[in-house]
Design a protein around this motif. Structure first.
Motif, PDB file in Angstrom:
ATOM      1  N   GLU A  76      11.288  -5.493 100.189  1.00 46.96           N
ATOM      2  CA  GLU A  76      12.462  -6.300  99.695  1.00 46.96           C
ATOM      3  C   GLU A  76      14.259  -5.877  99.557  1.00 46.96           C
ATOM      4  O   GLU A  76      14.878  -6.747 100.019  1.00 46.96           O
ATOM      5  N   LEU A  80      17.168  -7.594 100.903  1.00 43.10           N
ATOM      6  CA  LEU A  80      18.274  -7.945 100.469  1.00 43.10           C
ATOM      7  C   LEU A  80      19.080  -6.510 100.123  1.00 43.10           C
ATOM      8  O   LEU A  80      20.760  -7.810 100.375  1.00 43.10           O
ATOM      9  N   MET A 112       9.055 -13.676 100.128  1.00 37.22           N
ATOM     10  CA  MET A 112      10.544 -13.976  99.871  1.00 37.22           C
ATOM     11  C   MET A 112      10.688 -15.138  99.490  1.00 37.22           C
ATOM     12  O   MET A 112      11.030 -16.068  99.123  1.00 37.22           O
ATOM     13  N   LYS A 115       8.278 -17.407  97.349  1.00 33.89           N
ATOM     14  CA  LYS A 115       8.915 -16.832  95.530  1.00 33.89           C
ATOM     15  C   LYS A 115      10.234 -17.626  95.525  1.00 33.89           C
ATOM     16  O   LYS A 115      10.513 -17.693  93.776  1.00 33.89           O
ATOM     17  N   ILE A 117      12.819 -16.743  96.868  1.00 33.11           N
ATOM     18  CA  ILE A 117      14.158 -16.085  96.754  1.00 33.11           C
ATOM     19  C   ILE A 117      15.329 -16.549  97.971  1.00 33.11           C
ATOM     20  O   ILE A 117      16.422 -15.816  97.632  1.00 33.11           O
ATOM     21  N   CYS A 118      14.492 -16.402  98.791  1.00 34.68           N
ATOM     22  CA  CYS A 118      15.653 -17.191 100.056  1.00 34.68           C
ATOM     23  C   CYS A 118      15.206 -17.839 100.233  1.00 34.68           C
ATOM     24  O   CYS A 118      14.182 -18.659  99.854  1.00 34.68           O
ATOM     25  N   PHE A 135      20.370 -16.666 102.231  1.00 36.71           N
ATOM     26  CA  PHE A 135      19.464 -15.834 101.021  1.00 36.71           C
ATOM     27  C   PHE A 135      20.911 -16.351  99.939  1.00 36.71           C
ATOM     28  O   PHE A 135      22.347 -15.994  99.862  1.00 36.71           O
ATOM     29  N   THR A 137      22.385 -16.878  96.871  1.00 37.43           N
ATOM     30  CA  THR A 137      23.532 -16.191  96.169  1.00 37.43           C
ATOM     31  C   THR A 137      24.231 -14.917  97.134  1.00 37.43           C
ATOM     32  O   THR A 137      25.052 -14.108  95.847  1.00 37.43           O
TER      33      THR A 137
END
Length: 150
Positions: A76, A80, A112, A115, A117-118, A135, A137
């Motif tokens: 992970e 990122l 991910m 979750k 996250i992406c 992603f 962010t």
């Protein structure tokens, strides 16, 4: 503790407790001078070893689960880092290029995405035919502004 470790831990504890009882009976037989004390002593020791083996199995199962979690978190972090370098987008092919196996790369990215996250970038996927994970962010601010103006 995971489900694979609970049953061996319980079984090991139970067998060890019973073996301690058998060894206590053996001690009493030795004190009383009984001839069968050697046989019960061997049975007690065998049971003690079996209980220790079950406890070891529980320990091994717990360690494997922790190693799997650590491996996932490491992948992970790699995802990122790669997403940051690629302006917030990653594909399975990008992960394969850095040494992650294809099936593992898909699993990590899908997990991910689940979750939150992406996101799966449907526009980029339709355009290229390759599933692209975004992603939000990690997308640079300038690129975000350009996308909003269009």
């Amino acid at each position: 503790m995971n489900s694979k470790a609970v049953l061996p831990a319980i079984a090991g504890s139970a067998v060890i407790l019973v073996s301690l009882f058998v060894l206590f009976i053996t001690l009493m037989a030795v004190i009383a001078g009984r001839s069968w004390s050697l046989a019960t002593g061997l049975v007690g020791l065998i049971m003690l070893a079996a209980g220790a083996f079950f406890i070891y199995m529980a320990y091994t199962a717990t360690r494997q689960e922790k190693m799997g979690d650590a491996r996932y978190h490491n992948m992970e972090r790699q995802v990122l880092t790669l997403a940051k370098k690629n302006n917030g987008t990653v594909t399975v092919a990008d992960l394969i290029n850095v040494g992650i196996e294809s099936s593992e790369a898909e699993k990590v990215l899908d997990r991910m995405a689940k979750k939150g996250i992406c996101d799966i970038n449907l526009d980029a996927t339709e355009a290229s035919g390759i599933t692209t994970y975004s992603f939000p962010t990690l997308i640079p601010f300038e690129q975000d502004e350009k996308a909003a103006k269009v």
